[in-house]
Design an enzyme around this catalytic site. Sequence first.
Site, PDB file in Angstrom:
ATOM      1  N   HIS A 131       3.322   5.281   6.941  1.00 15.94           N
ATOM      2  CA  HIS A 131       4.098   6.094   6.004  1.00 15.94           C
ATOM      3  C   HIS A 131       5.080   6.988   6.763  1.00 15.94           C
ATOM      4  O   HIS A 131       6.184   7.261   6.279  1.00 15.94           O
ATOM      5  CB  HIS A 131       3.177   6.989   5.162  1.00 15.94           C
ATOM      6  CG  HIS A 131       2.422   6.274   4.097  1.00 15.94           C
ATOM      7  ND1 HIS A 131       3.024   5.784   2.953  1.00 15.94           N
ATOM      8  CD2 HIS A 131       1.099   5.980   3.977  1.00 15.94           C
ATOM      9  CE1 HIS A 131       2.110   5.221   2.179  1.00 15.94           C
ATOM     10  NE2 HIS A 131       0.930   5.325   2.780  1.00 15.94           N
ATOM     11  N   ASP A 138       2.224   3.078  -1.066  1.00 19.17           N
ATOM     12  CA  ASP A 138       1.016   3.111  -1.894  1.00 19.17           C
ATOM     13  C   ASP A 138       1.466   2.925  -3.334  1.00 19.17           C
ATOM     14  O   ASP A 138       2.389   3.626  -3.792  1.00 19.17           O
ATOM     15  CB  ASP A 138       0.303   4.465  -1.780  1.00 19.17           C
ATOM     16  CG  ASP A 138      -0.228   4.734  -0.390  1.00 19.17           C
ATOM     17  OD1 ASP A 138      -0.299   3.800   0.423  1.00 19.17           O
ATOM     18  OD2 ASP A 138      -0.584   5.900  -0.118  1.00 19.17           O
ATOM     19  N   GLU A 202      -7.999   0.141   1.507  1.00 18.65           N
ATOM     20  CA  GLU A 202      -7.302   0.829   0.410  1.00 18.65           C
ATOM     21  C   GLU A 202      -6.560  -0.213  -0.423  1.00 18.65           C
ATOM     22  O   GLU A 202      -5.584  -0.791   0.053  1.00 18.65           O
ATOM     23  CB  GLU A 202      -6.309   1.862   0.956  1.00 18.65           C
ATOM     24  CG  GLU A 202      -6.951   2.974   1.769  1.00 18.65           C
ATOM     25  CD  GLU A 202      -5.920   3.912   2.383  1.00 18.65           C
ATOM     26  OE1 GLU A 202      -4.753   3.513   2.522  1.00 18.65           O
ATOM     27  OE2 GLU A 202      -6.293   5.048   2.722  1.00 18.65           O
ATOM     28  N   HIS A 205      -2.657   0.449  -0.672  1.00 18.47           N
ATOM     29  CA  HIS A 205      -1.801   0.624   0.508  1.00 18.47           C
ATOM     30  C   HIS A 205      -1.346  -0.714   1.084  1.00 18.47           C
ATOM     31  O   HIS A 205      -2.154  -1.617   1.298  1.00 18.47           O
ATOM     32  CB  HIS A 205      -2.578   1.400   1.583  1.00 18.47           C
ATOM     33  CG  HIS A 205      -1.803   1.630   2.852  1.00 18.47           C
ATOM     34  ND1 HIS A 205      -1.225   2.835   3.161  1.00 18.47           N
ATOM     35  CD2 HIS A 205      -1.509   0.797   3.884  1.00 18.47           C
ATOM     36  CE1 HIS A 205      -0.617   2.744   4.337  1.00 18.47           C
ATOM     37  NE2 HIS A 205      -0.768   1.498   4.790  1.00 18.47           N
TER      38      HIS A 205
END
Length: 222
Positions: A131, A138, A202, A205
């Site tokens: 990120h 996300d 995740e 993500h």
Amino acid sequence: MSIAQKTDNASGKKTTIPAMEQKMIDQGLVDIQKLDPNIQVELKYSTTDNFVGKDVYGDLNRAYLQPEMAKRLVKANALLRKNHPDYTLLVYDAARPNSVQFALWDALDNLKIPAKNKKMYVADPKTGSNHNFGCAVDLTVVDEKGKPLDMGTKYDFFGPLAYPRSEQEMLKKGRLTSQQINNRQILRKAMNQAGFATNTTEWWHFDGMSKAQARTKYGMIK
């Protein structure tokens, strides 16, 4: 939060831009909704609906990515809508300054996460998250009413229930349903076909390249 000003060429009026947003513009990142207005954005870290429980983005409410990543996201949304015309992508987080990464990292201490386990939930700000290079996003999928599909957990849920690698185990234990896994696969298929890699812990993500590649090619957003 400090702000920058720019003049709108059409109206001649000056508009204000949050400093965090201007920093990303200056580094060549692009607003994904300028490429595809159909993609929805709800930056969770600009709200209190996140694991920190507070707004860490301030005035930032637009999602930015490196141009290459933004184009892939547009492709992913097109692929999604081709197979599911009533669905669209909803972005929860995109490019994130490293200063915010430190805030998220420190917040884990308040949650009593052991130091040895912190990297399971937040990338160490000393090395950064994808990120922080504008190369990760996300997101989830919403229906025609703007309601997020049921993915089995909320965004930023900590634990195996959110792990793509544990889905079959969670299904066998009755903790995830076939429909919840199918919803995740709808998102995953579109993102993978557009060139993003799945994160194993995740469901929300996705990475556009390795962190080493991102660091070399783009450098960190401070």
